[in-house]
Design an enzyme around this catalytic site. Sequence first.
Site, PDB file in Angstrom:
ATOM      1  N   ASN A 162      21.128  -6.365  17.930  1.00  0.00           N
ATOM      2  CA  ASN A 162      20.720  -5.349  16.941  1.00  0.00           C
ATOM      3  C   ASN A 162      20.098  -5.938  15.682  1.00  0.00           C
ATOM      4  OD1 ASN A 162      22.844  -6.391  15.498  1.00  0.00           O
ATOM      5  ND2 ASN A 162      23.994  -4.485  15.345  1.00  0.00           N
ATOM      6  N   LYS A 163      19.836  -7.226  15.645  1.00  0.00           N
ATOM      7  CA  LYS A 163      19.290  -7.833  14.433  1.00  0.00           C
ATOM      8  C   LYS A 163      17.767  -7.647  14.380  1.00  0.00           C
ATOM      9  CE  LYS A 163      23.317  -8.915  12.779  1.00  0.00           C
ATOM     10  NZ  LYS A 163      24.261  -9.868  13.290  1.00  0.00           N
ATOM     11  N   THR A 164      17.131  -8.136  13.298  1.00  0.00           N
ATOM     12  CA  THR A 164      15.715  -7.790  13.089  1.00  0.00           C
ATOM     13  C   THR A 164      14.779  -8.421  14.121  1.00  0.00           C
ATOM     14  OG1 THR A 164      15.555  -9.548  11.451  1.00  0.00           O
ATOM     15  CG2 THR A 164      15.945  -7.307  10.622  1.00  0.00           C
ATOM     16  N   ILE A 165      15.166  -9.558  14.697  1.00  0.00           N
ATOM     17  CA  ILE A 165      14.572  -9.986  15.971  1.00  0.00           C
ATOM     18  C   ILE A 165      15.734 -10.420  16.863  1.00  0.00           C
ATOM     19  CG2 ILE A 165      12.347 -10.739  14.992  1.00  0.00           C
ATOM     20  CD1 ILE A 165      13.220 -13.658  15.534  1.00  0.00           C
TER      21      ILE A 165
ATOM     22  N   TYR B 167      21.253 -11.649  17.455  1.00  0.00           N
ATOM     23  CA  TYR B 167      22.075 -10.712  18.228  1.00  0.00           C
ATOM     24  C   TYR B 167      21.228  -9.464  18.506  1.00  0.00           C
ATOM     25  CZ  TYR B 167      26.012  -7.676  19.327  1.00  0.00           C
ATOM     26  OH  TYR B 167      26.855  -6.804  19.950  1.00  0.00           O
TER      27      TYR B 167
END
Length: 388
Positions: free
Chosen positions: A189-192, A187
């Site tokens: 805003n996730k880390t990738i 998603y």
Amino acid sequence: MTASHPPRAVPFALPDIGEDEIAEVVACLRSGWITTGPRAKQFEQDLAAFIGGGVAGIAVNSATAGLHLALEAVGVSPGDEVIVPTMTFTASAEVVRYLGAHPRIVDVDAGTMNLTAETIAAHADAKTKAVMPVHIAGLACDMAAIGAVAREKNLRVIEDAAHALPASSGGKRIGTHDSDAIVFSFYANKTITTGEGGLVATKHADVAARCKVMRLHGIDRDAFARYTSAQAAWYYEVIAPGFKYNMTDLAAAIGLHQIKRLPGFQAQREQLAARYRAAFADLPVTLPPLPPAGDVHAWHLFILRLTPDAPLDRDTFIARMAEQGITCSVHFIPLHRHPYWRDTYGLRPEMFPNAEAIFRGNVSLPLFTRMTDADQDRVIAAVRGLLR
Ligand SMILES: *Cc1c(COP(=O)(O)O)cnc(C)c1O
């Protein structure tokens, strides 16, 4: 004459999309193949290789889809129960309901905010089919302990690893423990990110095969290989009423380059978190816990907990930060406080003392790889201004 500009707003999160990602998306568009194809295949292979441990990767269009597929693949059925921590996003529990099963919503550890082996042992009974550890903020659950209790109680383990790329527990990367499946989110805003997307990682060939079939309408591609000549490209067999959860090549085009940047992203997040921790050490807050020595924290989120002696409450704190152009968030409003989960399962706050204590003070500060030192200085000054 100098105009006074208000300092730029600090968002809660921002995707970090580089020129390589943009060029790859353009190349994908020009290629004529925009849905699931070579880029999606490459993405799942590259990420499985990054995770290591010989896992297979099944790329899907969200972690929610991946969690649904994983639970279906291990046979979660109507009437079964799946242990889910209350301190998570509603997706973790909703997928259990998709299958007509019920989440057994339980409290979390007061310090780590994670599900513990002791809580699993206390709640597992004859109806319990599976357990879903959630690695909150990117701090891994104790997977050796959870794996041991799951074996003892004969529970399947599906990890919600939406926050945990890359993180480790007991020196082993999340994705490589002996769980039935581990699900990552991409998603925005996730880390990738792939815009929207997810990956099911598994060492179990039967789980991988079922997820692959159910990801795309229940179409069995092995049947295609077994029963048809190479020329009969039109032939397929449907073996189950599957879903439409495949990742597009357009999304995978972004992800291919995000994987390459992942170690750098993690190092940046580590540094941002360390800077926050040092800057807030003397404030009336509980800092987010560090992982055990030798383990990696993904630092998807930086969750500060205001203590009862803080000069203002959490809601006022977030409002005052917003007035200064800084967006904070709350991870999470515990599941037991949402009307659907509360009313369906008769959940009361006193059943969740640790989550209730956490929820009184938890606030997530901006943390993203495009954050500049000036951005972080502004957040630190604002937090110190309000809490000192
Ligand atoms: C983001 C998130 C999800 C859902 O991920 P999607 O890819 O948006 O479906 C699930 N669980 C947790 C804990 C999350 O933070």
